[in-house]
Design a protein around this motif. Structure first.
Motif, PDB file in Angstrom:
ATOM      1  N   UNK A  26       0.868  -1.210   0.001  1.00 48.95           N
ATOM      2  CA  UNK A  26      -0.111  -0.125  -0.078  1.00 48.95           C
ATOM      3  C   UNK A  26       0.965   1.246  -0.068  1.00 48.95           C
ATOM      4  N   UNK A  27       1.875   1.197   0.810  1.00 51.78           N
ATOM      5  CA  UNK A  27       2.905   2.442   0.852  1.00 51.78           C
ATOM      6  C   UNK A  27       3.590   2.713  -0.430  1.00 51.78           C
ATOM      7  N   UNK A  28       3.955   1.596  -0.739  1.00 50.37           N
ATOM      8  CA  UNK A  28       4.796   1.548  -2.167  1.00 50.37           C
ATOM      9  C   UNK A  28       3.805   2.010  -3.526  1.00 50.37           C
ATOM     10  N   UNK A  29       2.559   1.688  -3.158  1.00 45.20           N
ATOM     11  CA  UNK A  29       1.948   2.293  -4.460  1.00 45.20           C
ATOM     12  C   UNK A  29       1.256   3.415  -4.262  1.00 45.20           C
ATOM     13  N   UNK A  30       1.763   4.487  -3.423  1.00 47.19           N
ATOM     14  CA  UNK A  30       1.071   5.696  -3.343  1.00 47.19           C
ATOM     15  C   UNK A  30       1.413   6.542  -4.430  1.00 47.19           C
ATOM     16  N   UNK A  31       2.523   6.158  -5.042  1.00 49.36           N
ATOM     17  CA  UNK A  31       2.866   6.881  -6.260  1.00 49.36           C
ATOM     18  C   UNK A  31       2.695   6.224  -7.323  1.00 49.36           C
ATOM     19  N   UNK A  32       2.660   6.312  -8.613  1.00 49.98           N
ATOM     20  CA  UNK A  32       2.325   5.573  -9.937  1.00 49.98           C
ATOM     21  C   UNK A  32       3.870   4.811 -10.094  1.00 49.98           C
ATOM     22  N   UNK A  33       5.077   5.058  -9.531  1.00 54.04           N
ATOM     23  CA  UNK A  33       6.317   4.330  -9.747  1.00 54.04           C
ATOM     24  C   UNK A  33       6.308   3.087  -9.941  1.00 54.04           C
ATOM     25  N   UNK A  34       5.752   2.237  -8.964  1.00 56.08           N
ATOM     26  CA  UNK A  34       5.718   0.608  -8.833  1.00 56.08           C
ATOM     27  C   UNK A  34       4.311  -0.087  -8.995  1.00 56.08           C
ATOM     28  N   UNK A  35       3.319   0.867  -9.392  1.00 61.19           N
ATOM     29  CA  UNK A  35       1.958   0.176  -9.521  1.00 61.19           C
ATOM     30  C   UNK A  35       1.984  -0.898 -10.665  1.00 61.19           C
TER      31      UNK A  35
END
Length: 84
Positions: A26-35
């Protein structure tokens, strides 16, 4: 992220490890970088959503909300199929 997804999906349902992994995702997907990495895991996340307890459901929903904010993820989210 792939390893975290695999650990979340292969571990015991509703375990502390699963919740910690979901929080990390959830924290890693706050931005589009790793989605984009999670696109192939959407059906599995939906299965966890259906089967998990309240805490697990909330965490999966938070993750899905993050993914839904990215227009590039719309097709993968809307096209995901889960057997009931």
């Amino acid at each position: 992220m792939n390893q975290v997804c695999k650990d979340v999906l292969s571990g015991p349902l509703d375990s502390a490890v699963q919740l910690a992994g979901l929080r990390l995702l959830t924290n890693m997907t706050v931005t589009d970088d790793h989605q984009h990495v999670l696109s192939c895991y959407v059906p599995d996340l939906l299965r966890v959503l259906l089967a998990g307890n309240a805490q697990t459901k909330v965490q999966v929903l938070k993750l899905l909300v993050n993914l839904s904010e990215n227009p590039a993820m719309a097709e993968g989210l809307l096209g995901a199929q889960v057997n009931s």
